[in-house]
Design a protein around this motif. Structure first.
Motif, PDB file in Angstrom:
ATOM      1  N   ALA A 219       0.863  -1.193   0.000  1.00 16.15           N
ATOM      2  CA  ALA A 219       0.000   0.000   0.000  1.00 16.15           C
ATOM      3  C   ALA A 219       0.896   1.239   0.000  1.00 16.15           C
ATOM      4  CB  ALA A 219      -0.890   0.005   1.238  1.00 16.15           C
ATOM      5  N   LEU A 220       0.496   2.239  -0.802  1.00 14.91           N
ATOM      6  CA  LEU A 220       1.331   3.446  -0.890  1.00 14.91           C
ATOM      7  C   LEU A 220       1.435   4.173   0.442  1.00 14.91           C
ATOM      8  CD1 LEU A 220       0.750   4.926  -4.433  1.00 14.91           C
ATOM      9  CD2 LEU A 220       2.937   4.375  -3.371  1.00 14.91           C
ATOM     10  N   ILE A 221       0.385   4.088   1.268  1.00 15.65           N
ATOM     11  CA  ILE A 221       0.443   4.746   2.590  1.00 15.65           C
ATOM     12  C   ILE A 221       1.646   4.200   3.370  1.00 15.65           C
ATOM     13  CG2 ILE A 221      -1.171   3.090   3.664  1.00 15.65           C
ATOM     14  CD1 ILE A 221      -2.156   5.219   5.503  1.00 15.65           C
ATOM     15  N   ARG A 222       1.890   2.876   3.175  1.00 14.60           N
ATOM     16  CA  ARG A 222       3.000   2.225   3.886  1.00 14.60           C
ATOM     17  C   ARG A 222       4.347   2.676   3.314  1.00 14.60           C
ATOM     18  NH1 ARG A 222       5.941  -2.725   3.128  1.00 14.60           N
ATOM     19  NH2 ARG A 222       6.840  -3.315   5.130  1.00 14.60           N
ATOM     20  N   VAL A 223       4.458   2.675   1.980  1.00 14.29           N
ATOM     21  CA  VAL A 223       5.740   3.002   1.347  1.00 14.29           C
ATOM     22  C   VAL A 223       6.092   4.476   1.582  1.00 14.29           C
ATOM     23  CG1 VAL A 223       7.080   2.885  -0.783  1.00 14.29           C
ATOM     24  CG2 VAL A 223       5.270   1.218  -0.377  1.00 14.29           C
ATOM     25  N   ARG A 224       5.082   5.348   1.475  1.00 13.11           N
ATOM     26  CA  ARG A 224       5.335   6.782   1.698  1.00 13.11           C
ATOM     27  C   ARG A 224       5.777   7.031   3.134  1.00 13.11           C
ATOM     28  NH1 ARG A 224       0.500  10.273  -0.933  1.00 13.11           N
ATOM     29  NH2 ARG A 224       1.756  11.926  -0.029  1.00 13.11           N
ATOM     30  N   ALA A 225       5.113   6.333   4.050  1.00 16.73           N
ATOM     31  CA  ALA A 225       5.490   6.494   5.467  1.00 16.73           C
ATOM     32  C   ALA A 225       6.929   6.030   5.682  1.00 16.73           C
ATOM     33  CB  ALA A 225       4.543   5.686   6.348  1.00 16.73           C
ATOM     34  N   GLY A 226       7.318   4.972   4.978  1.00 21.64           N
ATOM     35  CA  GLY A 226       8.682   4.447   5.103  1.00 21.64           C
ATOM     36  C   GLY A 226       9.732   5.464   4.674  1.00 21.64           C
ATOM     37  N   ILE A 227       9.407   6.230   3.629  1.00 24.83           N
ATOM     38  CA  ILE A 227      10.354   7.235   3.120  1.00 24.83           C
ATOM     39  C   ILE A 227      10.525   8.363   4.142  1.00 24.83           C
ATOM     40  CG2 ILE A 227      10.561   9.055   1.364  1.00 24.83           C
ATOM     41  CD1 ILE A 227       9.224   6.688  -0.448  1.00 24.83           C
ATOM     42  N   LEU A 250      17.910   2.516   1.657  1.00 23.26           N
ATOM     43  CA  LEU A 250      17.374   2.397   3.025  1.00 23.26           C
ATOM     44  C   LEU A 250      15.907   1.971   2.998  1.00 23.26           C
ATOM     45  CD1 LEU A 250      18.740   5.521   4.968  1.00 23.26           C
ATOM     46  CD2 LEU A 250      19.071   3.145   5.593  1.00 23.26           C
ATOM     47  N   ALA A 251      15.125   2.629   2.134  1.00 22.38           N
ATOM     48  CA  ALA A 251      13.682   2.347   2.060  1.00 22.38           C
ATOM     49  C   ALA A 251      13.424   0.927   1.557  1.00 22.38           C
ATOM     50  CB  ALA A 251      13.000   3.364   1.158  1.00 22.38           C
ATOM     51  N   GLU A 252      14.236   0.475   0.586  1.00 21.79           N
ATOM     52  CA  GLU A 252      14.055  -0.879   0.042  1.00 21.79           C
ATOM     53  C   GLU A 252      14.289  -1.917   1.134  1.00 21.79           C
ATOM     54  OE1 GLU A 252      15.366  -2.975  -4.163  1.00 21.79           O
ATOM     55  OE2 GLU A 252      16.336  -1.120  -3.560  1.00 21.79           O
ATOM     56  N   LYS A 253      15.347  -1.687   1.902  1.00 22.84           N
ATOM     57  CA  LYS A 253      15.683  -2.602   3.002  1.00 22.84           C
ATOM     58  C   LYS A 253      14.565  -2.613   4.047  1.00 22.84           C
ATOM     59  CE  LYS A 253      20.380  -2.935   4.439  1.00 22.84           C
ATOM     60  NZ  LYS A 253      21.392  -2.096   5.041  1.00 22.84           N
ATOM     61  N   LEU A 254      14.075  -1.435   4.352  1.00 27.83           N
ATOM     62  CA  LEU A 254      13.060  -1.263   5.394  1.00 27.83           C
ATOM     63  C   LEU A 254      11.715  -1.879   4.985  1.00 27.83           C
ATOM     64  CD1 LEU A 254      12.563   0.486   8.098  1.00 27.83           C
ATOM     65  CD2 LEU A 254      11.585   2.156   6.551  1.00 27.83           C
ATOM     66  N   LEU A 255      11.326  -1.662   3.722  1.00 22.78           N
ATOM     67  CA  LEU A 255       9.958  -1.995   3.284  1.00 22.78           C
ATOM     68  C   LEU A 255       9.839  -3.330   2.562  1.00 22.78           C
ATOM     69  CD1 LEU A 255       9.289   1.563   1.880  1.00 22.78           C
ATOM     70  CD2 LEU A 255       8.152   0.601   3.879  1.00 22.78           C
ATOM     71  N   GLU A 256      10.965  -3.795   1.996  1.00 26.31           N
ATOM     72  CA  GLU A 256      10.951  -5.038   1.210  1.00 26.31           C
ATOM     73  C   GLU A 256       9.895  -4.987   0.114  1.00 26.31           C
ATOM     74  OE1 GLU A 256      10.464  -7.825   4.380  1.00 26.31           O
ATOM     75  OE2 GLU A 256      12.594  -7.898   4.832  1.00 26.31           O
ATOM     76  N   VAL A 257       9.934  -3.913  -0.660  1.00 31.49           N
ATOM     77  CA  VAL A 257       9.034  -3.774  -1.823  1.00 31.49           C
ATOM     78  C   VAL A 257       9.901  -3.377  -3.025  1.00 31.49           C
ATOM     79  CG1 VAL A 257       7.012  -3.087  -0.462  1.00 31.49           C
ATOM     80  CG2 VAL A 257       8.534  -1.320  -1.357  1.00 31.49           C
ATOM     81  N   PRO A 258       9.394  -3.552  -4.265  1.00 34.01           N
ATOM     82  CA  PRO A 258      10.200  -3.228  -5.447  1.00 34.01           C
ATOM     83  C   PRO A 258      10.595  -1.751  -5.500  1.00 34.01           C
ATOM     84  CG  PRO A 258       8.207  -4.431  -6.054  1.00 34.01           C
ATOM     85  CD  PRO A 258       8.082  -4.106  -4.610  1.00 34.01           C
ATOM     86  N   ARG A 259      11.767  -1.475  -6.131  1.00 37.17           N
ATOM     87  CA  ARG A 259      12.296  -0.124  -6.244  1.00 37.17           C
ATOM     88  C   ARG A 259      11.315   0.814  -6.944  1.00 37.17           C
ATOM     89  NH1 ARG A 259      17.664   2.332  -6.214  1.00 37.17           N
ATOM     90  NH2 ARG A 259      18.209   0.683  -4.797  1.00 37.17           N
ATOM     91  N   GLU A 260      10.545   0.262  -7.958  1.00 37.63           N
ATOM     92  CA  GLU A 260       9.605   1.132  -8.704  1.00 37.63           C
ATOM     93  C   GLU A 260       8.560   1.740  -7.759  1.00 37.63           C
ATOM     94  OE1 GLU A 260       9.193  -2.703 -10.124  1.00 37.63           O
ATOM     95  OE2 GLU A 260      11.221  -1.956  -9.738  1.00 37.63           O
ATOM     96  N   LEU A 261       8.107   0.913  -6.793  1.00 39.70           N
ATOM     97  CA  LEU A 261       7.109   1.413  -5.831  1.00 39.70           C
ATOM     98  C   LEU A 261       7.700   2.550  -4.999  1.00 39.70           C
ATOM     99  CD1 LEU A 261       5.067  -1.428  -4.074  1.00 39.70           C
ATOM    100  CD2 LEU A 261       4.196   0.673  -5.071  1.00 39.70           C
ATOM    101  N   THR A 263      10.091   4.559  -5.905  1.00 40.60           N
ATOM    102  CA  THR A 263      10.197   5.730  -6.768  1.00 40.60           C
ATOM    103  C   THR A 263       8.850   6.443  -6.875  1.00 40.60           C
ATOM    104  OG1 THR A 263      11.890   4.536  -7.973  1.00 40.60           O
ATOM    105  CG2 THR A 263      11.027   6.506  -9.031  1.00 40.60           C
ATOM    106  N   SER A 264       7.763   5.656  -7.038  1.00 44.80           N
ATOM    107  CA  SER A 264       6.409   6.262  -7.124  1.00 44.80           C
ATOM    108  C   SER A 264       6.062   6.992  -5.832  1.00 44.80           C
ATOM    109  CB  SER A 264       5.336   5.189  -7.350  1.00 44.80           C
ATOM    110  OG  SER A 264       5.680   4.372  -8.413  1.00 44.80           O
ATOM    111  N   ALA A 265       6.389   6.346  -4.710  1.00 47.69           N
ATOM    112  CA  ALA A 265       6.062   6.953  -3.410  1.00 47.69           C
ATOM    113  C   ALA A 265       6.855   8.243  -3.211  1.00 47.69           C
ATOM    114  CB  ALA A 265       6.353   5.968  -2.283  1.00 47.69           C
ATOM    115  N   ILE A 266       8.141   8.231  -3.623  1.00 47.72           N
ATOM    116  CA  ILE A 266       8.957   9.447  -3.511  1.00 47.72           C
ATOM    117  C   ILE A 266       8.323  10.556  -4.349  1.00 47.72           C
ATOM    118  CG2 ILE A 266      11.168  10.496  -4.187  1.00 47.72           C
ATOM    119  CD1 ILE A 266      12.557   7.908  -3.251  1.00 47.72           C
ATOM    120  N   ASP A 267       7.907  10.215  -5.584  1.00 41.70           N
ATOM    121  CA  ASP A 267       7.269  11.213  -6.456  1.00 41.70           C
ATOM    122  C   ASP A 267       6.039  11.826  -5.796  1.00 41.70           C
ATOM    123  OD1 ASP A 267       9.211  10.739  -8.285  1.00 41.70           O
ATOM    124  OD2 ASP A 267       8.004   9.436  -9.585  1.00 41.70           O
ATOM    125  N   LEU A 268       5.231  10.950  -5.155  1.00 36.54           N
ATOM    126  CA  LEU A 268       4.018  11.450  -4.477  1.00 36.54           C
ATOM    127  C   LEU A 268       4.384  12.357  -3.303  1.00 36.54           C
ATOM    128  CD1 LEU A 268       1.678   8.333  -4.493  1.00 36.54           C
ATOM    129  CD2 LEU A 268       1.068  10.600  -5.334  1.00 36.54           C
TER     130      LEU A 268
END
Length: 740
Positions: A219-227, A250-261, A263-268
């Motif tokens: 969920a983007l709420i999770r990935v954005r919060a991770g950033i 850091l975020a990839e290690k923390l969230l264990e989700v693909p890099r594209e996600l 990148t999208s979360a950072i953009d948001l």
């Protein structure tokens, strides 16, 4: 903790019983050690766990396992620990008398139980006016009891909710501390706020709760919060931002989700301006919005202030210099005289240099010349002790920055700012190496456009605890004139403390050989941690007081590179407190610390209402178990703390070097061992040594001193302030750089 089997091998058991004594309780983590009269056990049982609040007399229910600790013997390790109101008269009396409820001490507890028996809690809740039937309880005390009881009740309800959502008690304590009675609502709406708002709460905790509430891993709420969380963690390390590449890893290690996600979360996050994309020295970076704008605002204010006309009419330095020398009876060195000339024609100026290079003489000369011309001066420093030293050195009133800006506890902001600027022609800021980006932004907002700014500090000391490196960036940018004093004056050069500090600063070993008689700098070898502890104790309790006539509590300060470990501030505090004040009574034990009359304590957070600030040292005057209060004397002023607020204090026989910034002590003792290796940096040792006025003793290993002296890395901080200050890259002319 060493134990005979791993937790996975042992069956979970449930234990319940009456809490006889709270041996230890930390309000930060909730960690506690309890002595419990458990059902089915003849002897008292030691229970180790976490609780938001715990008091003697309560009924504790714990689930966990038995461990055999090599130091402490058999203990029950509670994974979950629930406490509830006691039901027996004995338990109720012990509970009420423990100081948990302000306004009730042992005497009132006994009276209440004698009058109301086991119904006392029902009375507090349903018919509190009946409390007045007890002799000595008036309307004020009654109100205190009612409100304290209500707080206890709410805490219990919140803890139950958190336990049911998989939050262990230790973390639940922190969550409750952060949100108070809104904890349940915050967690339900967006559990990832925990990661953003509560330092030290790992992302895993928020994740566990989110999963229980049905939030998907991608969920983007999770990935954005991770950033945001990764950036906030970086802020705790002193950074204002991070390179995009580093943050993504850091975020990839923390969230264990693909890099594209990611990148999208950072953009948001960037599109909503929570995070700002920028570059530092051509490295693409991401900054938390607040810090990005704060750094830019500092640079704009500095440039605006520097570009305006001088706030005082032109002063003829050829007349002013002989005048000030005659007034003070001091002859200024050529470097100081040149610096005075520069100061009289500069609207913004930085003065930097180590001990013994004449900073104080220089600042005093400038202030006296300007004062004689009717220039309105304001003086400030980041800490109470630094402000006090500044007052003593200049003979003028100096205030803490918070007091100068009139901190408003209601809003958490300052009353002074653009709308209500300070009334001065020149603001002088001392100990500026300690000032972080948010505080500098607030300070500069309050300086009127027409006023000048004189920034004084030692660039080689530790940088601020908070984010940024304001003094280093001001100096490094070349955007304002800088006086860097380097010449150690003859009188100061006779001090081995000053000579050693300058050697350390230049990357050379201080002289650790046998000192001359009457020296003020010593090295006491100790290869093993146990030997170091023994030597520190001997130095503080007998050797230094005997040889130098100093008071072991008031005059001698142990400064440690770190808090943890056998030769860290925490362990040394326990040993020194026992040696210097172990018999004092009455004692109160709260939040993992013991306090008794005569103890040296430090305030560890800013308290604007009591007007005591992080780093202030005081002595415990009185412990009132009846009122549940403790009184501390800070610089001739008595300050009262209810027992429930003693987490604002720590014993301070030993403190970290970081906490000592801005302070000076007659004598300092600094343990330096290789076990402190993570903290052994040149600027840390230099800061510690420069805290001592009459005596500095290093205790430990030559090898560890060498490690600190050689390690000049002092991690580079990601900050954009220097670039903002440089603006279009133009620098002031070279003549403005004055070197001693």
């Amino acid at each position: 903790m060493h134990s005979t089997a791993s937790p996975a091998d042992r069956p979970t058991e449930v234990l319940s019983g009456l809490v006889e004594r709270v041996t230890f309780h930390s309000v930060e983590s909730g960690f506690c050690v309890l002595r419990v009269k458990a059902r089915g056990h003849r002897d008292f049982v030691t229970v180790v766990g976490h609780a938001a609040m715990v008091s003697a007399g309560e009924w504790a229910t714990a689930s966990g396992e038995w461990t055999n600790d090599s130091m402490h013997g058999l203990q029950f390790r509670a994974r979950f620990l629930k406490t509830s109101e006691p039901t027996s008269e004995e338990g109720i009396e012990r509970y009420l008398g423990s100081g948990m409820i302000r306004g009730i001490g042992p005497v009132y507890a006994r009276r209440l139980v004698q009058l109301f028996g086991t119904e006392v809690f029902d009375i507090i809740e349903a018919a509190p006016q009946r409390l007045r039937e007890v002799g000595g309880i008036g309307p004020k005390r009654m109100a205190r009891i009612i409100s304290a009881w209500a707080d206890q009740k709410v805490i219990r309800e919140i803890m139950v909710f958190m336990h049911s959502h998989g939050v262990g008690t230790a973390r639940a304590v922190r969550i409750f501390k952060a949100y108070g009675t809104d904890a349940v609502q915050v967690m339900s709406e967006n559990p990832y706020r925990l990661a953003r708002d509560i330092r030290g709460i790992g992302f895993r905790t928020a994740d566990v709760i989110a999963a229980k509430l049905g939030i998907a891993r991608d969920a983007l709420i999770r990935v954005r919060a991770g950033i945001s969380f990764a950036l906030t963690e970086a802020m705790g390390q002193g950074h204002c931002g991070l390179p995009v590449q580093e943050l993504s890893v850091l975020a990839e290690k923390l969230l264990e989700v693909p890099r594209e996600l990611i990148t999208s979360a950072i953009d948001l996050e960037v599109s909503e301006s929570n995070v700002i994309a920028t570059s530092v020295a051509e490295t693409p970076c991401l900054f938390l919005a607040g810090l990005f704008h704060a750094e830019r605002s500092i640079a704009e204010r500095v440039r605006t202030l520097a570009s305006g006309p001088l706030p005082w009419p032109s002063i003829d330095a050829d007349k002013a210099l002989p005048w000030i020398e005659e007034r003070t009876g001091l002859s200024l060195a050529s470097s100081q005289a040149e610096a005075v000339r520069l100061a009289l024609r500069s609207k913004v100026l930085v003065i930097t240099g180590g001990p013994g290079v004449g900073k104080t003489t220089l600042v005093n000369s400038i202030l006296r010349i300007l004062g004689a011309k009717g220039v309105k001066l304001l003086l400030c420093a980041p800490t109470g002790r630094a402000a006090k030293r500044m007052s003593e050195a200049t003979g003028l009133e100096a205030r803490t920055i918070h007091r100068l800006l009139e901190f408003d506890p209601k809003t958490g902001g300052f009353k002074r700012g653009e709308e209500s600027p300070l009334d001065c022609d020149l603001l002088v800021v001392d100990e500026s190496s300690m000032i972080d980006v948010p505080l500098m932004q607030s300070l500069l907002k309050a300086v009127p456009d027409g006023a000048g700014l004189l920034v004084v500090g030692d660039i080689d000391q530790l940088p601020s605890v908070g984010p940024g490196q304001v003094l280093a960036d001001l100096i490094g940018s070349g955007a304002v004139p800088v006086v860097r004093l380097t010449e150690v004056f003859r009188q100061a050069a006779q001090s081995c403390i000053i000579a050693s500090a300058h050697r350390i600063n230049q990357g050379e070993m201080p002289d650790l050989g046998r000192p001359e008689p009457g020296s003020d700098f010593y090295f006491v070898p100790a290869e093993e941690p146990e030997a170091a502890v023994e030597r520190v104790l001997a130095l503080v309790t007998s050797r230094i007081p005997r040889s130098f006539g100093l008071d072991p509590v008031r005059d001698i300060q142990v400064l440690c590179p770190m808090n943890r470990g056998g030769v860290g501030a925490r362990a040394l505090n326990v040993a020194l407190q026992a040696a210097l004040n172990g018999r004092a009574e009455p004692r109160v034990e709260r939040f993992g610390s013991v306090f008794a009359p005569g103890d040296k304590v430090m305030q560890v957070e800013n308290d604007h209402e009591r007007e005591v600030y992080n780093g202030d040292l005081g002595l415990v005057e009185r412990v009132d178990t009846e009122e549940g209060e403790l009184v501390v004397r800070f610089d001739g002023r008595s300050v009262t703390y209810p027992f429930g607020e003693l987490d604002a204090l720590q014993p301070a026989y030993a403190v970290t070097i970081h906490k000592s910034q801005g302070s000076e002590y007659p004598a300092v003792v600094i343990p330096v061992l290789t076990q402190h290796y993570t903290m052994l940096q040149r600027n840390l040792l230099y800061t510690g040594v420069t805290r001592g006025k009459r005596l500095v003793v290093l205790v430990g290993q030559r090898k560890a001193v060498g490690m600190a002296v050689r390690n000049a890395s002092g991690r580079q901080r990601w900050s954009k302030l220097r670039e903002w200050l440089q603006g279009d890259g133009t620098r002031p002319d070279v003549e403005m750089q004055v070197r001693g």
